[in-house]
Design an enzyme around this catalytic site. Structure first.
Site, PDB file in Angstrom:
ATOM      1  N   GLY A  49     -10.314 -20.020 -22.313  1.00 35.36           N
ATOM      2  CA  GLY A  49     -10.129 -19.170 -21.265  1.00 35.36           C
ATOM      3  C   GLY A  49      -8.602 -18.693 -20.657  1.00 35.36           C
ATOM      4  O   GLY A  49      -7.649 -19.613 -20.888  1.00 35.36           O
ATOM      5  N   HIS A  50      -8.683 -18.090 -19.797  1.00 40.15           N
ATOM      6  CA  HIS A  50      -7.537 -17.460 -19.429  1.00 40.15           C
ATOM      7  C   HIS A  50      -6.609 -18.463 -18.478  1.00 40.15           C
ATOM      8  O   HIS A  50      -7.246 -19.289 -17.911  1.00 40.15           O
ATOM      9  CB  HIS A  50      -7.471 -16.155 -18.347  1.00 40.15           C
ATOM     10  CG  HIS A  50      -8.460 -16.392 -17.370  1.00 40.15           C
ATOM     11  ND1 HIS A  50      -7.977 -16.896 -15.803  1.00 40.15           N
ATOM     12  CD2 HIS A  50      -9.833 -16.239 -17.148  1.00 40.15           C
ATOM     13  CE1 HIS A  50      -8.967 -16.997 -15.022  1.00 40.15           C
ATOM     14  NE2 HIS A  50     -10.093 -16.637 -15.766  1.00 40.15           N
ATOM     15  N   ASN A  51      -5.520 -18.401 -18.646  1.00 33.01           N
ATOM     16  CA  ASN A  51      -4.519 -19.500 -17.836  1.00 33.01           C
ATOM     17  C   ASN A  51      -4.813 -21.017 -18.412  1.00 33.01           C
ATOM     18  O   ASN A  51      -4.140 -21.958 -17.411  1.00 33.01           O
ATOM     19  CB  ASN A  51      -4.497 -19.271 -16.295  1.00 33.01           C
ATOM     20  CG  ASN A  51      -3.962 -17.959 -15.949  1.00 33.01           C
ATOM     21  OD1 ASN A  51      -4.962 -17.038 -15.645  1.00 33.01           O
ATOM     22  ND2 ASN A  51      -2.779 -18.074 -15.473  1.00 33.01           N
ATOM     23  N   SER A  93      -8.017 -21.830 -16.585  1.00 32.17           N
ATOM     24  CA  SER A  93      -7.049 -22.706 -15.794  1.00 32.17           C
ATOM     25  C   SER A  93      -7.208 -24.085 -15.867  1.00 32.17           C
ATOM     26  O   SER A  93      -7.044 -25.144 -15.090  1.00 32.17           O
ATOM     27  CB  SER A  93      -7.195 -22.386 -14.338  1.00 32.17           C
ATOM     28  OG  SER A  93      -6.891 -20.834 -14.094  1.00 32.17           O
TER      29      SER A  93
END
Length: 341
Positions: free
Chosen positions: A236-238, A256
């Site tokens: 996933g993002h970050n 994250s």
């Protein structure tokens, strides 16, 4: 390709027992090998190799005995066999250069020895380092950078503002830099949060087929140097994945999440987001990680727990039908005792 057992031993730094002049023409799995093949065996398959192997020669751990065929003894047969695979299997080669049937956008910088095959699409302002190979139907987005000697296989996508390091391999269908899954919800309506960050893949990373690595909402999603990602993984993002991690198929790492170096995720591991996972850890297949984790652990289960504890729980679960039957018997006996005057 033909090599004698002696020549093979020299290539892998091994010692020979038996006929070192025996000629080997190919490599094969232990159960498929024939008289012209070399195979390898490691515990717990050594005994099976003694009785079933028909190979012309074997790679075996130092100190193994009881074999009549020629043997090359090495400290790590699997690693030695992998080295031989690169020697016995000719590499796929393409003519260096940019195909007339590839699309190259404006202001693209291309290093020496780059190969771009037909129907690849390299968008404006992209950078291709020396020795890069781009296969058909791959897409390189605007302002993205591909490091030296990286290979992008057919139908892989590297979206805009992503950076891929040197000597990386991105297999077919992988998507680097798709939008992160970010939405706000008001009055039952989901509204997209713009995903304007990027992705950085450091050097020597391998990304399997149909992997999705999302771009950051802000900042960068990072995959550390030397990490290897199996097919059908989602990151996933970050997220920030450390160096030299192993991430096995169908694992999902939520946004994250920060992962330390040398972490191994078995198949179908899942995590919640916004957690820290310590370095030098192993998570068995189908583990569910729901909070911060320390370094140096070996865990399993959902919710995740120490592996030895999980094994005890699994052993107890198998006894549940018997335990339920015993409890019912004891309850009946107790009722009978209470009913007596």
């Amino acid at each position: 390709m033909e090599k004698t057992v002696n020549e093979i031993a020299e290539l892998v730094g091994g010692t020979v027992s038996g006929d070192g002049t025996r000629v080997i023409r190919s490599l094969a799995a232990l159960n498929e090998a024939h008289e012209n093949d070399l195979a390898f065996a490691v515990p717990p398959h050594i005994d099976a190799a003694r009785t079933a192997a028909k190979a012309g020669a074997l790679l075996l751990p130092i100190g193994t005995d009881g074999f009549s065929c020629p043997v090359v003894f090495v400290s790590d047969p699997k690693a030695a066999f992998a080295k031989l695979l690169t020697i016995f299997t000719p590499p796929i080669e393409h003519a260096v250069g940019i195909s007339d049937e590839a699309y190259i956008g404006a202001d693209v910088r291309i290093g020496e020895g780059v190969t771009v095959l037909p129907f690849a699409y390299v968008d404006d302002h992209a950078v291709l380092g020396a020795g890069v190979t781009i296969y058909p139907h791959a897409y390189i987005g605007q302002y993205s950078e591909i490091g030296d000697h990286t290979v992008i296989y057919p139908s892989a996508t590297v979206r805009e503002h992503c950076r891929i390091g040197a000597r990386c391999t991105i297999h077919s269908g992988a998507v680097i830099g798709a939008d992160g899954f970010g939405f706000t919800t008001e009055a039952g309506v989901h509204t997209k949060v713009p995903q304007v960050g990027g992705v950085v893949i450091e050097d020597d990373v391998e990304i399997g087929a149909h992997v999705g690595i999302d771009r950051a909402t802000l900042g960068t999603t990072v995959i550390g140097k030397g990490t290897k990602i199996d097919n059908l993984v989602h990151i996933g993002h970050n997220c920030n994945i450390g160096a030299n991690c192993l991430i096995v198929a169908q694992t999902g790492i939520s946004g994250s999440t920060k992962v330390g170096h040398n972490v191994t995720f078995g198949g179908q591991v899942g995590t919640v987001g916004h957690i820290n996972i310590g370095a030098n850890s192993v998570y068995a297949a189908r583990s569910g990680i729901i909070g911060d984790m320390p370094e140096g652990v070996f865990c399993a289960g959902f919710p995740v727990q120490p592996h030895t504890e999980w094994l005890r729980v699994q052993a107890a679960i198998r006894r549940l039908p018997e335990m339920v039957k015993k409890i019912k018997t004891l309850e009946k006996e107790l009722e009978d005792l209470r009913g007596k005057p």
